[in-house]
Design a protein around this motif. Structure first.
Motif, mmCIF file in Angstrom:
data_model
loop_
_atom_site.group_PDB
_atom_site.id
_atom_site.type_symbol
_atom_site.label_atom_id
_atom_site.label_comp_id
_atom_site.label_asym_id
_atom_site.label_seq_id
_atom_site.Cartn_x
_atom_site.Cartn_y
_atom_site.Cartn_z
ATOM 1 N N TYR A 157 37.386 36.510 83.468
ATOM 2 C CA TYR A 157 38.025 36.946 84.723
ATOM 3 C C TYR A 157 39.350 37.634 84.426
ATOM 4 O O TYR A 157 39.664 38.691 84.990
ATOM 5 C CB TYR A 157 38.253 35.735 85.628
ATOM 6 C CG TYR A 157 39.253 35.986 86.744
ATOM 7 C CD1 TYR A 157 38.865 36.669 87.888
ATOM 8 C CD2 TYR A 157 40.574 35.579 86.641
ATOM 9 C CE1 TYR A 157 39.769 36.917 88.895
ATOM 10 C CE2 TYR A 157 41.478 35.820 87.641
ATOM 11 C CZ TYR A 157 41.071 36.488 88.772
ATOM 12 O OH TYR A 157 41.965 36.743 89.767
ATOM 13 N N PHE A 158 40.113 37.041 83.516
ATOM 14 C CA PHE A 158 41.418 37.634 83.239
ATOM 15 C C PHE A 158 41.283 39.011 82.611
ATOM 16 O O PHE A 158 42.165 39.846 82.762
ATOM 17 C CB PHE A 158 42.247 36.712 82.341
ATOM 18 C CG PHE A 158 42.870 35.586 83.101
ATOM 19 C CD1 PHE A 158 43.619 35.840 84.230
ATOM 20 C CD2 PHE A 158 42.694 34.273 82.715
ATOM 21 C CE1 PHE A 158 44.183 34.808 84.959
ATOM 22 C CE2 PHE A 158 43.243 33.234 83.436
ATOM 23 C CZ PHE A 158 43.996 33.509 84.561
ATOM 24 N N ILE A 198 40.337 41.616 85.489
ATOM 25 C CA ILE A 198 41.442 42.132 86.293
ATOM 26 C C ILE A 198 42.535 42.732 85.424
ATOM 27 O O ILE A 198 43.577 43.122 85.931
ATOM 28 C CB ILE A 198 42.032 41.029 87.200
ATOM 29 C CG1 ILE A 198 42.538 39.873 86.361
ATOM 30 C CG2 ILE A 198 41.041 40.560 88.212
ATOM 31 C CD1 ILE A 198 43.287 38.851 87.161
ATOM 32 N N TYR A 199 42.258 42.841 84.119
ATOM 33 C CA TYR A 199 43.285 43.355 83.215
ATOM 34 C C TYR A 199 43.783 44.742 83.625
ATOM 35 O O TYR A 199 44.972 45.025 83.588
ATOM 36 C CB TYR A 199 42.715 43.420 81.792
ATOM 37 C CG TYR A 199 43.505 44.270 80.839
ATOM 38 C CD1 TYR A 199 44.620 43.748 80.197
ATOM 39 C CD2 TYR A 199 43.156 45.590 80.588
ATOM 40 C CE1 TYR A 199 45.350 44.523 79.332
ATOM 41 C CE2 TYR A 199 43.891 46.362 79.737
ATOM 42 C CZ TYR A 199 44.982 45.832 79.105
ATOM 43 O OH TYR A 199 45.717 46.607 78.252
ATOM 44 N N GLY A 256 44.452 46.157 86.168
ATOM 45 C CA GLY A 256 45.446 46.356 87.206
ATOM 46 C C GLY A 256 44.925 46.101 88.585
ATOM 47 O O GLY A 256 44.211 45.141 88.804
ATOM 48 N N ASN A 257 45.272 46.954 89.488
ATOM 49 C CA ASN A 257 45.015 46.685 90.888
ATOM 50 C C ASN A 257 43.574 46.306 91.158
ATOM 51 O O ASN A 257 42.649 46.948 90.707
ATOM 52 C CB ASN A 257 45.378 47.912 91.724
ATOM 53 C CG ASN A 257 46.698 47.686 92.413
ATOM 54 O OD1 ASN A 257 47.178 46.545 92.477
ATOM 55 N ND2 ASN A 257 47.297 48.737 92.907
ATOM 56 N N ASP A 258 43.444 45.271 91.907
ATOM 57 C CA ASP A 258 42.127 44.734 92.182
ATOM 58 C C ASP A 258 41.514 45.490 93.349
ATOM 59 O O ASP A 258 41.576 45.059 94.482
ATOM 60 C CB ASP A 258 42.283 43.253 92.514
ATOM 61 C CG ASP A 258 40.950 42.536 92.419
ATOM 62 O OD1 ASP A 258 39.948 43.235 92.252
ATOM 63 O OD2 ASP A 258 40.952 41.318 92.513
#
Lengths: 496, 181, 616, 302
Positions: free
Chosen positions: C136-137, C140-141, C143-145
């Motif tokens: 997961y990390f 989203i690395y 940037g903006n989700d």
């Protein structure tokens, strides 16, 4: 100096009253003395716990020479001792955190703060250690009064309002508990808990029910049970950050301790367990669901805390040995993890007036250490391995599965998903938004960092190697469930 | 016999036989003459029996049939298409317009003589030439191919400067990339 | 020290160390992670499958160790992990937060190894969750989700993981042990209702990770938005954990009489693969296209496993290995294009074939393998899958698979055409070939794709021992698996792969030689601007490539299927839930008096109800 | 060594046979169309002349190595498919490699060429080529499904996936499979219409729309090789259908008769049809052929 449980009560109380005097000598002493006291308490915790565990007894301390069942006594059993140790150690860590907290603005109020904090800790420790039901009420009042004051500590409108709500609902709690004690005394003629437990079968069942319900509601208020927990979110939000940690880590635990001590030891009626469990499930479901829709960090943490308490109630409500073990484990985990969240979260919204979650956007770059610890705490509280929260959740589920409460398992897990959603939403904001807020950030002081780091290390170590603490908790669970042993241990002291 | 330059070897003979009997025709229907081609290709005159069939793109085509007058605008496209065709390639000028401008003799923006711009192997005159004339033009081209005399492409390559000069005289802003053969 | 523990300590400690190293000596980070991974690979290969480690945590007996089945998946993980890290050193160069990236990268690889070495359900779940949050990390690395893809991934993973956990605790409550062998041994003793419930709950968990319908909605975005060096692992290895779990469930927890579960799983997987293929066809972004394609391919794998025949399972596992190989190559190739060109939007790029020839070669080989054309490895897997389904009577299922893999040709072509073929534009004239450390992993993996086409034995051998550990006994000739070049089905029909290869390569070379030598002198290369365009003269700046609405006619033919996405249902459901939550929230209206009333009312209720229900 | 030589010679003979038959069929196709349109039409050997001419073109232009290899892919697919299709049932003539592949393999091998060709077409950068390719691939998704359904029906009915197995089944029972499972035959025949890409399914190379589509940049030897490949491929398809549905052929004469009869189906259907749009073509295959395929499988399975 002989180490005895009475020092848990006496030393902090004395210290609390002496703090203003020392304050006259040196300002710094006001800050240092609570630390020394809590450090000493932690030390005696280790010694006493060691004694209790290794000798497989419980230490019953008689106060003023009155033997049970007539006098006031303190019972350092594996369960109460475990909680007392937890509170004193956690208290020490939180003291370390508060040492420089808001030093620049709050210097004038430091004395008050520490006096109240010491009283609060004394009260909570007193609740878990006392073996006398009226004495428990007294400590509850000490806790409550200092908690009201600390809630309104900032002397703001919102704080005062929160304190008022707390006072309003809290006085109901006091009233109900006192009423229950009075009724109980009228039935059994004793205030010693062991003695009450012994005489309980003689009580008129109807009366028994009424008393139990009064206790249930009274302690339920302190334990943040739905629908009695309306005061809690406001209080968490308005109290100073470290006090929030104390609330979540100690005060609520003390309330739960009171509840389970009354239910498990005093009354020992299994008919109440489903009620406890159902209330736990409702508490958990409702508060986690509400937490999802919160815009403010501390309110979110508050609701999350309530939710976790609901889970603890569920575990106690299942009532098997495994479940009680899980419940105590969760109490421990929650105390550590939620403290970490409150402590780190406080710095994340340090200067923010509204304490909105949206103020956290992109703060991960400015406050990397604090944010990291917050993230770690979030992962731990939702029960992700390899952090401490996982094992307690697992055990609760296992306990629920053993009695085939499939629906409860499903609800717990569904709620956990909700929990993940709102914690990860915050994490996402912390790390993956651009910082737009102009609010000044506050770098945590060194001691605060150390205190948070200790908590984080505890979380990871317990997560990777839970057996480190499981022995203690195992004994605590056995202690809670073994009512006869408690009665015998306490009363046998009286007979000699 | 051996030294006769015009004599064909057996390979040449076969090649020319196949070439003349398989003409893939790209009809460049610029003017009114395009209307004669459907008649030529369909049931009544059926050019396909002679091996003539339409091709969709210049890459596949052997025969460029220009059916009428060329304005300066269409000329560059014709040149482009012609240059894209692959050797051996043949051009048939169709109708009077390709020979002398026909009825557009006085027009300011049509070209008069197609042969000045691209080498034409066979002209079919008439305004309009009937399908019969078109077919006779095909036959004439086939005769030339068989004799190895339909060498317009070779002429174009050899006299490229001259053709380019003529082309550039008409086409003021030269749009074509220089061809890389 | 036991090498299993050493393996995990190296991975997790190394991950933390990489994070710290990045803070102080960023220059050494890349070398460190690659060396670490290579060391772990070495350790992994030197750790046999006989190594077992028993220990107790919290009174729960646990056991670690590889079986030949998990070893097979372990090989995928370490090989892909090493290659992806080598690739990553160049791909991620110059990006920020690399410590964070590599830490989570190594965490997730370590967690995968942990999953594979778990011989009990608790450690399986333990590592499963570590894998979830570390991936997961990384998702989203970047940037903006956008449209909350990371959150969606986390929610679905959480739902999956928790249903798994539910199954685990239920199993334990019946059996009293978390050890896989105990569970497998006594699962059939418990009631069939619970048995099916456990299987379904576990399959929800594994289905999320393997992106099976209708749990796939997180996957396209998660695959396409994480950095490509990780997506190679994500799609190649991480999703295989779901497949591994499916294998455990289908072979060990579902009794063979329970054909219905197999059937339902197979059909779900088939629908997944068809729909995902259709979605892949209409994508115009290469990464999303590949993401959907991954979902579809994992559908085949699960169909194979669920077919419950020897050949089918072998096909499933073979495709699992091969999908890891070719799909990660493709993701790497797309990543290379992204890095060199700056976008993967196929409507914007074209004609890179002469700029990035080696990337093209790797892509071409992988695409041929993906499309399942002979003589590459994809054909072997597809052939076994079809034959298994046909010979075991899954007539309509095989049609679904055929539909999906025929439609797969469409997107296979799209990705080659979109990035590498078409007009060569002057704006891409400066584009250079990807650096060597990105090319080498791609070409190594392509080599495996090629080799597996004619000599699949070297993959089938570990697969066969894996299947033995799943309880499938071979009914096929297996003396020399390394040299196995002839595929058989149970009816005795066969394909001789060496003959196929000889024929194809022979004819190809002869024809190529002929067409090259014939008229070699007059053979010309012309630019793509010089095309037949009805005489229209194309200027260098005119882009004539056909890229937008590439498969519009096909889209029009299948439009009823594309009308409403499953994602929309979830979104509506989520919105409904949030509205409900808002309603619940009104309970806390902030008024102290109300709270006091709640207290009184509650007490009154308890006192009234207490006499009735609690027996006082 | 000797056997390999014989094998190669046999393969060459097969290729030659397929080429000649295919070319003549191509000529016949043109002739039939001409006669139906009341024309004389080209001579039946016209395609030979065309191919020879194309090979004898002097220059040949390509846009890169993939275009250069495109026709090679196509001919590789045709010839390899040819190698795996039994031509004659009796004797060892033309047997090549037909014992080392089966129907599933052939289905894939037959796709190989179009995809390779599509790559070549793609590199030309001609938008018409790309459009043609997308049309072709879309149409392929359409007709492959009923075709595969027919094949699956036969495979499940007779428990074999190899073509030789199918022939053996027919020789044993004495009935052609087109009578044993008429639904499969219907589905397969309708799919065959698409496979041959004659009207109304000539959407790929539609000269009036996309100027001959994928091949619009191919001329000279490239086009010649593609025509060669196309002729061989037509023969492969016909031989395959004859093997599966019409009991194979015991000698060349029977082979020619059967294949020609089969070949006339798409040809005659084509001459009276206009052209479909792509989505119409796809949905055509997904209506009746799919239905027949469905029934065929049911019929086969029960």
């Amino acid at each position: 100096m002989v180490i005895s449980p009475v020092q848990y009560i006496a030393i902090p109380l004395i210290a609390a009253f002496l703090i203003p005097l020392f304050g006259k000598l040196n300002k710094e002493l006001v800050r240092i003395i609570p630390g020394l006291v809590l450090l000493y308490l932690s030390y005696i915790s280790v010694v006493l716990m060691n004694q209790v565990i290794s000798q497989n007894t419980m230490i019953v301390e008689i106060i003023a020479g009155w033997r049970p069942p007539w006098g006031i006594n303190l019972v350092f059993s594996p369960f109460s001792g475990f909680l007392a140790s937890l509170f004193s150690m956690l208290g020490f860590i939180i003291w370390m955190y508060t040492y420089n907290f808001k030093r620049e603005v709050e210097d004038a109020q430091t004395e008050k703060f520490y006096v109240l904090m010491m009283m609060l800790i004394t009260g909570t420790i007193g609740i878990v250690l006392t073996g006398d039901i009226f004495n428990m009420f007294v400590f509850l009042e000490i806790t409550a009064i200092s908690a009201y004051s600390l809630t309104a500590f900032y002397r703001e409108r919102d704080g005062a309002e929160a304190a008022f709500k707390y006072l309003l609902v809290g006085s109901f709690a006091s009233f109900f508990i006192l009423l229950a004690i009075v009724l109980l005394y009228s039935q059994v003629g004793t205030l010693n808990m062991a003695d009450i437990a012994q005489k309980m079968p003689d009580v008129n069942p109807y009366m028994k029910g009424v008393i139990l319900m009064l206790f249930f509601v009274g302690f339920g208020i302190e334990a943040e049970m739905f629908p009695l927990n309306g005061w809690a979110p406001d209080v968490y939000t308005q109290a100073p950050g470290p006090i929030g940690a104390i609330f979540a880590g100690m005060v609520v635990k003390a309330g739960i301790y009171g509840l389970v001590r009354v239910i498990f030891t005093l009354f020992d009626v299994h008919e109440i367990f489903p009620l406890l469990m159902i209330m736990g499930v409702i508490t958990m479901a409702v508060s986690e669901v509400i937490a999802l829709r919160q815009g403010k960090l501390k309110r979110m943490l508050a609701y999350s805390s309530i939710g976790q308490m609901g889970l603890v109630l569920v575990a106690f409500g299942i009532g098997t040995h495994e479940a009680v073990f899980a419940a105590i484990f969760l109490m421990f985990n929650h105390a550590v993890i939620k403290s970490l969240l409150f402590l780190s979260g406080t710095y994340l919204v340090y200067h923010s007036k509204e304490k909105n979650i949206s103020d956290l956007d992109g703060i991960g770059k400015s406050l990397p250490f604090t944010s990291f610890l917050f993230a770690l705490g979030s992962l731990a509280i939702v029960g992700l391995p390899p952090f401490a929260g996982f094992w307690s959740k697992l055990y609760i589920l296992m306990a629920a599965a053993d009695v085939r409460l499939i629906a409860v398992i499903a609800i717990i897990l569904a709620v956990s998903v909700v929990e993940i959603v709102y914690y990860f939403r915050v994490l996402h904001r912390i790390y993956f938004r651009e910082r737009i807020s102009t609010i000044e950030i506050k770098i945590p002081s060194f001691n605060a960092k150390i205190s948070m780091l200790i908590l984080a290390i505890v979380i990871i170590v317990i997560g990777v190697y839970p057996d480190l603490i499981s022995g203690l908790i195992e004994r605590a669970a056995t202690d809670l469930l073994d009512k006869q042993h408690y009665i015998q241990s306490v009363l046998s002291v009286g007979l000699h | 016999m051996y030294n006769d330059k015009n004599a064909q070897t057996i390979v040449d003979y076969i090649q020319n036989f196949t070439r003349k009997n398989s003409l893939f025709m790209l009809a460049y229907g610029t003017g009114c003459g395009a209307i004669e081609l459907p008649a030529t290709l369909t049931s009544r005159y059926d050019a396909e029996r002679l091996g003539v069939r339409g091709a969709a793109t210049p890459r596949q085509a052997d025969l460029l049939l220009i059916t009428g007058y060329l304005s300066t605008k269409t000329l560059k496209r014709v040149i482009r298409v012609y240059e894209q065709m692959q050797d051996p390639k043949y051009v048939i000028g169709f109708g009077s317009c390709t020979i002398n401008g026909g009825m557009y003799w006085d027009s300011y923006n049509t070209i008069k003589l197609l042969d000045k711009y691209i080498p034409v192997d066979v002209y079919i005159n008439g305004c309009m030439p009937r399908p019969e004339s078109v077919i006779s033009g095909f036959q004439e081209l086939k005769r030339l191919i068989a004799a190895g005399k339909a060498d317009g492409a070779k002429k174009y390559k050899e006299n490229l400067e001259w053709y380019r000069e003529n082309q550039k005289k008409v086409l003021k802003n030269w749009p074509l990339v220089e061809y890389n053969w | 020290m036991n090498s299993l523990i050493l393996l995990l300590i190296l991975m997790f400690g190394g991950a933390l160390f990489a994070f710290i190293l990045n803070k102080f000596v960023p220059a050494l980070r890349d070398i460190f992670v690659v060396l670490l991974m290579l060391g772990v690979s070495y350790l992994f290969f030197s750790t046999g499958i006989s190594n077992r480690l028993n220990f107790d945590v919290l009174g729960i007996h646990m056991q670690w160790g590889f079986t030949s089945a998990s070893y097979l998946f372990g090989i995928i993980v370490v090989v892909l992990g090493s290659l992806a890290l080598i690739y990553s050193t160049a791909y991620m160069k110059g990006k920020d937060r690399l410590g964070y990236f590599y830490m989570n990268f190594l965490f997730s690889i370590g967690a995968m190894l942990g999953i594979l070495m778990s011989r009990d359900l608790i450690s399986l779940f333990f590592f499963w969750e570590i894998m979830t949050w570390s991936s997961y990390f990384i998702v989203i690395y970047s940037g903006n989700d956008v449209d909350r893809r990371g959150l969606k991934y986390m929610i679905f993973s959480a739902i999956g993981a928790y249903s798994m956990l539910m199954a685990i605790v239920i199993v334990n409550s019946f059996i009293g042990s978390f050890l896989l062998e105990d569970v497998f041994a006594s699962i059939f003793a418990i009631g069939s209702g619970y048995q099916i419930a456990i299987a379904i709950l576990l399959m929800i968990g594994f289905g999320v990770k393997s992106a099976m319908m209708p749990l796939h909605v997180w996957a396209p975005r998660a695959y396409s938005e994480s950095p490509m060096s990780y997506t190679a692992v994500f799609s190649g290895a991480l999703s295989k954990m779901g497949v591994f779990g499916f294998a455990l469930v289908l072979f060990n927890l579902v009794s063979t009489q329970n054909w219905l579960i197999n059937e339902v799983v197979a059909w779900l997987a088939a629908i997944t693969s068809v729909l995902a293929t259709f979605y892949a066809v209409i994508q115009s972004d290469a990464k999303k296209l590949l993401a959907y394609s991954s979902i579809a391919q994992i559908g085949y794998i699960i169909i194979g496993l669920a077919s419950n025949t020897y050949l089918g399972v072998m096909a499933g596992l073979f495709l699992a290995v091969l999908h890891a190989v070719f799909k990660s190559t493709l993701f790497m190739a797309v990543g290379a294009v992204e890095r060199q060109v700056g976008t993967t939007d196929m409507t914007k790029i074209s004609g890179l074939i002469r700029r990035m020839p080696w990337t093209f070669v790797a892509t071409l080989i992988s695409i041929i393998a993906l499309a399942g054309l002979p003589p590459l490895g994809g054909f072997v897997g597809k052939w076994m899958l079809y034959e298994a389904l046909i010979t075991s009577g899954h007539y309509y299922l095989v049609i679904m698979v055929f539909l999906s893999s025929t439609a797969a040709f469409l997107y296979s072509y799209r990705i080659l055409f979109g990035m590498f073929l078409g007009q060569e534009e002057p704006e891409f004239a400066h584009v250079k070939e990807a650096p060597l450390s990105m090319l080498i992993p791609m070409l190594i993996l392509s080599g495996i794709s090629v080799l597996s086409g004619s000599h699949p034995g070297f993959i089938l051998e570990p697969i066969q021992s894996a299947m033995a550990s799943f309880g499938f006994q071979s009914n096929l000739p297996h003396e020399s698996w390394w040299e196995l070049t002839v595929l058989f089905n149970t009816w005795g029909d066969k394909v001789a792969l060496v003959n196929v290869l000889t024929s194809i390569v022979g004819v190809f070379l002869i024809a190529l030689a002929f067409i090259t030598i014939k008229g070699y002198k007059n053979q010309r290369y012309v630019t793509t601007k010089d095309i037949s365009s009805s005489g229209e003269i194309i200027q260098p700046e005119d882009n004539m490539t056909f890229q937008i609405d590439f498969y519009k006619p096909f889209e029009r033919a299948i439009w009823p299927l594309l009308k409403r996405k499953i994602d929309d249902y979830y979104t509506d459901f989520g919105k409904g839930l949030e509205a409900l939550f808002d309603f619940v929230r009104r309970f806390y209206n902030g008024n102290g008096q109300f709270y006091a009333i709640y207290v009184m009312a509650f007490l009154a209720l308890l006192l009234i109800a207490g006499t009735k229900y609690f027996g006082f | 060594m000797n056997t390999i030589l014989i094998q190669i010679l046999g393969a060459l003979a097969t290729i030659l046979l397929a080429f000649i038959v295919g070319m003549f069929y191509g000529g016949a196709h043109r002739k039939v169309i001409a006669r139906i349109q009341n024309r004389v039409g080209p001579p039946i050997y016209q395609n030979f002349i065309d191919v020879l001419k194309l090979y004898s073109k002097e220059t040949s232009i390509n846009h890169g190595v993939m275009q250069h290899m495109g026709p090679v892919f196509a001919i590789t697919a045709s010839i390899t498919s040819l190698m795996f299709v039994p031509i004659l049932t009796d004797g060892n003539w033309f047997s090549n490699l037909n014992f080392s592949g089966d129907l599933v393999f052939l289905v894939y091998m037959m796709v190989f060429g179009s995809l390779g060709m599509a790559l070549g077409a793609g590199q030309t950068g001609n938008p018409n080529s790309a459009i043609g390719v997308t049309r072709g691939l879309s149409q392929m998704v359409g007709y492959e499904i009923p075709f595969v359904m027919a094949m699956v029906a036969l495979m499940t009915q007779f428990h074999t996936t190899s073509i030789t197995g199918m022939i053996a089944v027919q020789q044993q029972s004495g009935t052609w499979l087109m009578f044993s499972n008429p639904f499969a035959f219907m589905a397969a025949i309708m799919a065959m219409l698409g496979m041959f890409s004659y009207a109304p399914f000539d959407i790929v190379t539609a000269p009036a729309e996309v100027s001959s589509g994928p091949i619009s940049e191919f001329g000279g030897k490239y086009l010649g090789m593609m025509m060669t490949s196309g002729s061989i491929f037509a023969f492969v398809k016909l031989a395959l259908f004859v093997d599966i549905f019409m009991g194979g052929a015991s000698n060349l004469v029977v082979l020619v008769i059967k294949t020609f009869a089969l070949y006339m189906i798409p040809v005659l259907y084509g001459v009276i049809s206009p052209r479909y749009r792509t989505e119409q073509a796809i949905t055509y295959f997904w209506k009746w052929p799919l239905f027949f395929g469905f029934i065929a499988i049911l019929y086969a399975a029960f």
